[in-house]
Design a protein around this motif. Structure first.
Motif, PDB file in Angstrom:
ATOM      1  N   TYR A  92      98.915 -17.977  84.125  1.00 49.14           N
ATOM      2  CA  TYR A  92      98.425 -16.766  84.810  1.00 49.14           C
ATOM      3  C   TYR A  92      97.303 -17.107  85.785  1.00 49.14           C
ATOM      4  O   TYR A  92      97.328 -16.690  86.958  1.00 49.14           O
ATOM      5  CB  TYR A  92      97.932 -15.754  83.769  1.00 49.14           C
ATOM      6  N   ASP A  93      96.324 -17.873  85.341  1.00 43.23           N
ATOM      7  CA  ASP A  93      95.160 -18.169  86.178  1.00 43.23           C
ATOM      8  C   ASP A  93      95.509 -19.106  87.340  1.00 43.23           C
ATOM      9  O   ASP A  93      94.922 -19.000  88.420  1.00 43.23           O
ATOM     10  CB  ASP A  93      94.027 -18.770  85.336  1.00 43.23           C
ATOM     11  N   ASN A  94      96.462 -20.012  87.122  1.00 44.85           N
ATOM     12  CA  ASN A  94      96.913 -20.858  88.232  1.00 44.85           C
ATOM     13  C   ASN A  94      97.522 -20.007  89.337  1.00 44.85           C
ATOM     14  O   ASN A  94      97.213 -20.190  90.515  1.00 44.85           O
ATOM     15  CB  ASN A  94      97.940 -21.882  87.739  1.00 44.85           C
ATOM     16  N   ILE A  95      98.380 -19.067  88.949  1.00 44.03           N
ATOM     17  CA  ILE A  95      99.036 -18.220  89.946  1.00 44.03           C
ATOM     18  C   ILE A  95      98.024 -17.304  90.632  1.00 44.03           C
ATOM     19  O   ILE A  95      98.110 -17.048  91.840  1.00 44.03           O
ATOM     20  CB  ILE A  95     100.161 -17.390  89.284  1.00 44.03           C
ATOM     21  N   ALA A  96      97.047 -16.845  89.880  1.00 41.33           N
ATOM     22  CA  ALA A  96      96.062 -15.889  90.413  1.00 41.33           C
ATOM     23  C   ALA A  96      94.993 -16.553  91.274  1.00 41.33           C
ATOM     24  O   ALA A  96      94.237 -15.842  91.961  1.00 41.33           O
ATOM     25  CB  ALA A  96      95.403 -15.149  89.258  1.00 41.33           C
ATOM     26  N   PHE A  97      94.922 -17.880  91.270  1.00 42.44           N
ATOM     27  CA  PHE A  97      93.787 -18.574  91.887  1.00 42.44           C
ATOM     28  C   PHE A  97      93.558 -18.175  93.344  1.00 42.44           C
ATOM     29  O   PHE A  97      92.447 -17.818  93.740  1.00 42.44           O
ATOM     30  CB  PHE A  97      94.000 -20.090  91.788  1.00 42.44           C
ATOM     31  N   GLY A  98      94.599 -18.242  94.169  1.00 43.14           N
ATOM     32  CA  GLY A  98      94.443 -17.933  95.587  1.00 43.14           C
ATOM     33  C   GLY A  98      94.018 -16.502  95.832  1.00 43.14           C
ATOM     34  O   GLY A  98      93.248 -16.213  96.771  1.00 43.14           O
ATOM     35  N   LEU A  99      94.491 -15.590  94.993  1.00 45.66           N
ATOM     36  CA  LEU A  99      94.120 -14.178  95.133  1.00 45.66           C
ATOM     37  C   LEU A  99      92.659 -13.962  94.770  1.00 45.66           C
ATOM     38  O   LEU A  99      91.960 -13.145  95.386  1.00 45.66           O
ATOM     39  CB  LEU A  99      95.022 -13.324  94.235  1.00 45.66           C
ATOM     40  N   LYS A 100      92.177 -14.722  93.781  1.00 45.38           N
ATOM     41  CA  LYS A 100      90.758 -14.622  93.400  1.00 45.38           C
ATOM     42  C   LYS A 100      89.871 -15.167  94.504  1.00 45.38           C
ATOM     43  O   LYS A 100      88.792 -14.618  94.780  1.00 45.38           O
ATOM     44  CB  LYS A 100      90.513 -15.354  92.084  1.00 45.38           C
ATOM     45  N   VAL A 101      90.325 -16.243  95.155  1.00 39.47           N
ATOM     46  CA  VAL A 101      89.564 -16.802  96.281  1.00 39.47           C
ATOM     47  C   VAL A 101      89.452 -15.766  97.399  1.00 39.47           C
ATOM     48  O   VAL A 101      88.418 -15.653  98.078  1.00 39.47           O
ATOM     49  CB  VAL A 101      90.233 -18.092  96.798  1.00 39.47           C
ATOM     50  N   GLN A 102      90.515 -14.995  97.595  1.00 36.94           N
ATOM     51  CA  GLN A 102      90.511 -13.935  98.596  1.00 36.94           C
ATOM     52  C   GLN A 102      89.708 -12.706  98.153  1.00 36.94           C
ATOM     53  O   GLN A 102      89.551 -11.750  98.909  1.00 36.94           O
ATOM     54  CB  GLN A 102      91.950 -13.496  98.904  1.00 36.94           C
ATOM     55  N   LYS A 103      89.243 -12.735  96.881  1.00 36.84           N
ATOM     56  CA  LYS A 103      88.461 -11.623  96.305  1.00 36.84           C
ATOM     57  C   LYS A 103      89.253 -10.313  96.303  1.00 36.84           C
ATOM     58  O   LYS A 103      88.730  -9.246  96.627  1.00 36.84           O
ATOM     59  CB  LYS A 103      87.130 -11.464  97.052  1.00 36.84           C
ATOM     60  N   GLN A 104      90.518 -10.449  95.914  1.00 33.98           N
ATOM     61  CA  GLN A 104      91.359  -9.271  95.777  1.00 33.98           C
ATOM     62  C   GLN A 104      90.925  -8.478  94.538  1.00 33.98           C
ATOM     63  O   GLN A 104      90.416  -9.048  93.567  1.00 33.98           O
ATOM     64  CB  GLN A 104      92.828  -9.689  95.620  1.00 33.98           C
ATOM     65  N   PRO A 105      91.109  -7.149  94.526  1.00 33.68           N
ATOM     66  CA  PRO A 105      90.786  -6.341  93.341  1.00 33.68           C
ATOM     67  C   PRO A 105      91.597  -6.810  92.130  1.00 33.68           C
ATOM     68  O   PRO A 105      92.732  -7.270  92.271  1.00 33.68           O
ATOM     69  CB  PRO A 105      91.194  -4.925  93.750  1.00 33.68           C
ATOM     70  N   LYS A 106      91.011  -6.691  90.943  1.00 33.36           N
ATOM     71  CA  LYS A 106      91.662  -7.180  89.729  1.00 33.36           C
ATOM     72  C   LYS A 106      93.031  -6.567  89.508  1.00 33.36           C
ATOM     73  O   LYS A 106      93.978  -7.248  89.095  1.00 33.36           O
ATOM     74  CB  LYS A 106      90.769  -6.908  88.516  1.00 33.36           C
ATOM     75  N   HIS A 107      93.163  -5.263  89.776  1.00 30.83           N
ATOM     76  CA  HIS A 107      94.457  -4.631  89.526  1.00 30.83           C
ATOM     77  C   HIS A 107      95.516  -5.130  90.504  1.00 30.83           C
ATOM     78  O   HIS A 107      96.696  -5.242  90.164  1.00 30.83           O
ATOM     79  CB  HIS A 107      94.334  -3.097  89.585  1.00 30.83           C
ATOM     80  N   ILE A 109      95.516  -8.200  91.773  1.00 32.43           N
ATOM     81  CA  ILE A 109      95.840  -9.551  91.288  1.00 32.43           C
ATOM     82  C   ILE A 109      96.845  -9.469  90.142  1.00 32.43           C
ATOM     83  O   ILE A 109      97.842 -10.192  90.114  1.00 32.43           O
ATOM     84  CB  ILE A 109      94.564 -10.295  90.846  1.00 32.43           C
ATOM     85  N   ALA A 110      96.578  -8.568  89.196  1.00 28.79           N
ATOM     86  CA  ALA A 110      97.458  -8.431  88.032  1.00 28.79           C
ATOM     87  C   ALA A 110      98.870  -8.034  88.455  1.00 28.79           C
ATOM     88  O   ALA A 110      99.866  -8.567  87.942  1.00 28.79           O
ATOM     89  CB  ALA A 110      96.884  -7.410  87.066  1.00 28.79           C
ATOM     90  N   GLU A 111      98.974  -7.114  89.414  1.00 30.13           N
ATOM     91  CA  GLU A 111     100.288  -6.667  89.893  1.00 30.13           C
ATOM     92  C   GLU A 111     101.052  -7.811  90.551  1.00 30.13           C
ATOM     93  O   GLU A 111     102.253  -8.001  90.304  1.00 30.13           O
ATOM     94  CB  GLU A 111     100.112  -5.522  90.898  1.00 30.13           C
ATOM     95  N   ARG A 112     100.355  -8.573  91.401  1.00 32.96           N
ATOM     96  CA  ARG A 112     101.019  -9.661  92.128  1.00 32.96           C
ATOM     97  C   ARG A 112     101.436 -10.790  91.186  1.00 32.96           C
ATOM     98  O   ARG A 112     102.548 -11.311  91.291  1.00 32.96           O
ATOM     99  CB  ARG A 112     100.073 -10.208  93.209  1.00 32.96           C
ATOM    100  N   VAL A 113     100.561 -11.150  90.255  1.00 33.45           N
ATOM    101  CA  VAL A 113     100.898 -12.211  89.309  1.00 33.45           C
ATOM    102  C   VAL A 113     102.073 -11.793  88.439  1.00 33.45           C
ATOM    103  O   VAL A 113     103.003 -12.575  88.197  1.00 33.45           O
ATOM    104  CB  VAL A 113      99.672 -12.587  88.446  1.00 33.45           C
ATOM    105  N   GLU A 114     102.084 -10.546  87.969  1.00 32.52           N
ATOM    106  CA  GLU A 114     103.186 -10.054  87.150  1.00 32.52           C
ATOM    107  C   GLU A 114     104.502 -10.105  87.928  1.00 32.52           C
ATOM    108  O   GLU A 114     105.545 -10.499  87.397  1.00 32.52           O
ATOM    109  CB  GLU A 114     102.886  -8.617  86.697  1.00 32.52           C
ATOM    110  N   GLU A 115     104.449  -9.710  89.194  1.00 37.19           N
ATOM    111  CA  GLU A 115     105.632  -9.753  90.053  1.00 37.19           C
ATOM    112  C   GLU A 115     106.182 -11.167  90.165  1.00 37.19           C
ATOM    113  O   GLU A 115     107.395 -11.413  90.038  1.00 37.19           O
ATOM    114  CB  GLU A 115     105.268  -9.212  91.431  1.00 37.19           C
ATOM    115  N   LEU A 116     105.294 -12.136  90.402  1.00 39.78           N
ATOM    116  CA  LEU A 116     105.714 -13.530  90.588  1.00 39.78           C
ATOM    117  C   LEU A 116     106.147 -14.182  89.279  1.00 39.78           C
ATOM    118  O   LEU A 116     107.034 -15.044  89.275  1.00 39.78           O
ATOM    119  CB  LEU A 116     104.578 -14.331  91.240  1.00 39.78           C
ATOM    120  N   ILE A 117     105.529 -13.782  88.168  1.00 34.64           N
ATOM    121  CA  ILE A 117     105.937 -14.286  86.857  1.00 34.64           C
ATOM    122  C   ILE A 117     107.416 -13.971  86.613  1.00 34.64           C
ATOM    123  O   ILE A 117     108.191 -14.823  86.171  1.00 34.64           O
ATOM    124  CB  ILE A 117     105.066 -13.659  85.735  1.00 34.64           C
TER     125      ILE A 117
END
Length: 352
Positions: A92-107, A109-117
């Motif tokens: 989860y955190d590997n996939i979310a890394f780039g979105l966190k760097v972009q400072k995307q809102p947590k919700h 990030i969760a939606e995008r990671v779930e989609e890609l999972i």
């Protein structure tokens, strides 16, 4: 064009890695950058990514010149040969890394990671660490991480090289389907011609820093434009000349010849489609290829390879056998020209 490269040059000291390379990529296409090791493939990929700067030439994304744009601002997803996952981060955190760097809102990030999972078939593995995954699963995580920040261009550097053959074949099919769903322009570097032919919508053949040919896999295989492409793509025999090859006495005697296995028919007179255009050869060796035999044949002192069906009569080294070459390529200077066996069009008369 979505992506354009114009007259790119790149040298490292006295070594010219890329020389006057130009091409365009249509949006959503899966493009294979194919060539031998040291041919310039990875350097081209790194220039697209902004990890190398061209000595000369320009790169455009949607008409905007990006030569001086920082790699992080080019909106590029990059997948490396050896995954380059963060070892102490979960899937989860590997996939979310780039979105966190972009400072995307947590919700978000969760939606995008779930989609890609779900897109990458990793459901249920979100909390695993990279060492708890198979090679194929780690590569899927690398793809998902690259796609997470919504890149406009996905770059893959030998993405399947570190994976065993069976999983590699499965991932090829998966990659083509995934890119079709996502619709992102993708360039992947490979030296594996089978991989490029199977996966790519279009292929760019690179050799010694220059582009040899651009086209669909079928176009390149059936109509190679240069001697290098003819010999590099496909399993072929390159001969110094055509002397002694029946039906090809109209071919100039001082040029090299290339014969693909599927151009050669083997058998007795009863088995061959046109016995009058054949000649006798001797089987040197046979190689099992899973769905056919690859047969090595000595023909007038020249070695050619032929593909033979598993349903055909079994032949052995030392056997004498009829050989019918239907067509071949003449490698004349910078050109590759297909020539048909003349006796197929004007067969020798049969005397009764």
């Amino acid at each position: 064009m979505h992506v354009e490269a114009k007259n790119l040059h790149k040298s490292f000291g006295s070594f010219h890695a890329v020389r006057d390379v130009s091409f365009g990529l249509e949006k959503g296409k899966l493009v294979g950058l194919l060539g031998p090791s040291g041919g310039g493939k990875t350097t081209i990929l790194r220039m697209l990514a902004g990890l190398e700067t061209p000595d000369r030439g320009d790169i455009y994304f949607d008409g905007e010149r990006v030569n001086d744009v920082h790699p992080q601002k080019r909106k590029i997803g990059f997948v490396f040969q050896h995954y380059a996952l963060f070892r102490h981060m979960t899937v989860y955190d590997n996939i979310a890394f780039g979105l966190k760097v972009q400072k995307q809102p947590k919700h978000k990030i969760a939606e995008r990671v779930e989609e890609l999972i779900h897109l990458t078939g990793l459901a249920g593995m979100e909390k695993r660490l990279p060492h708890q995954l198979s090679g194929g699963q780690r590569q899927r995580v690398a793809f998902a991480r690259a796609l997470a920040p919504y890149p406009q261009l996905l770059l893959l550097d030998e993405p399947f090289a570190a994976i065993d053959a069976k999983v590699r074949k499965e991932l090829r099919t998966w990659l083509k389907e995934m890119i079709g769903k996502v619709g992102i322009t993708t360039v992947f570097v490979t030296h594996d011609q089978e991989e490029a032919i199977e996966v790519a919508d279009e292929m760019i053949i690179v050799n010694q820093g220059k582009i040899e040919q651009i086209g669909t896999p079928q176009e390149i295989y059936q109509n190679p434009k240069t001697p290098f492409v003819a010999s590099f793509v496909g399993e072929s025999s390159v001969l110094p000349d055509g002397r002694g090859l029946k039906g090809f006495d109209h071919v100039p005697q001082d040029v090299r010849i290339l014969v693909r296995p599927e151009f050669v028919e083997l058998g007795t007179d009863a088995e061959l489609t046109l016995p009058s255009a054949s000649q006798t050869g001797r089987v040197k060796q046979t190689y099992f290829r899973g769905n056919h035999w690859l047969v090595e044949v000595d023909l007038e002192g020249k070695t050619v390879f032929a593909a033979r069906s598993l349903e055909a009569r079994v032949i052995h080294p030392g056997d004498r056998i009829g050989v019918l070459i239907h067509r071949l390529y003449v490698l004349d200077g910078d050109n590759s020209i297909m020539v048909e066996n003349r006796l197929k069009q004007d067969p020798m008369p049969v005397h009764i």
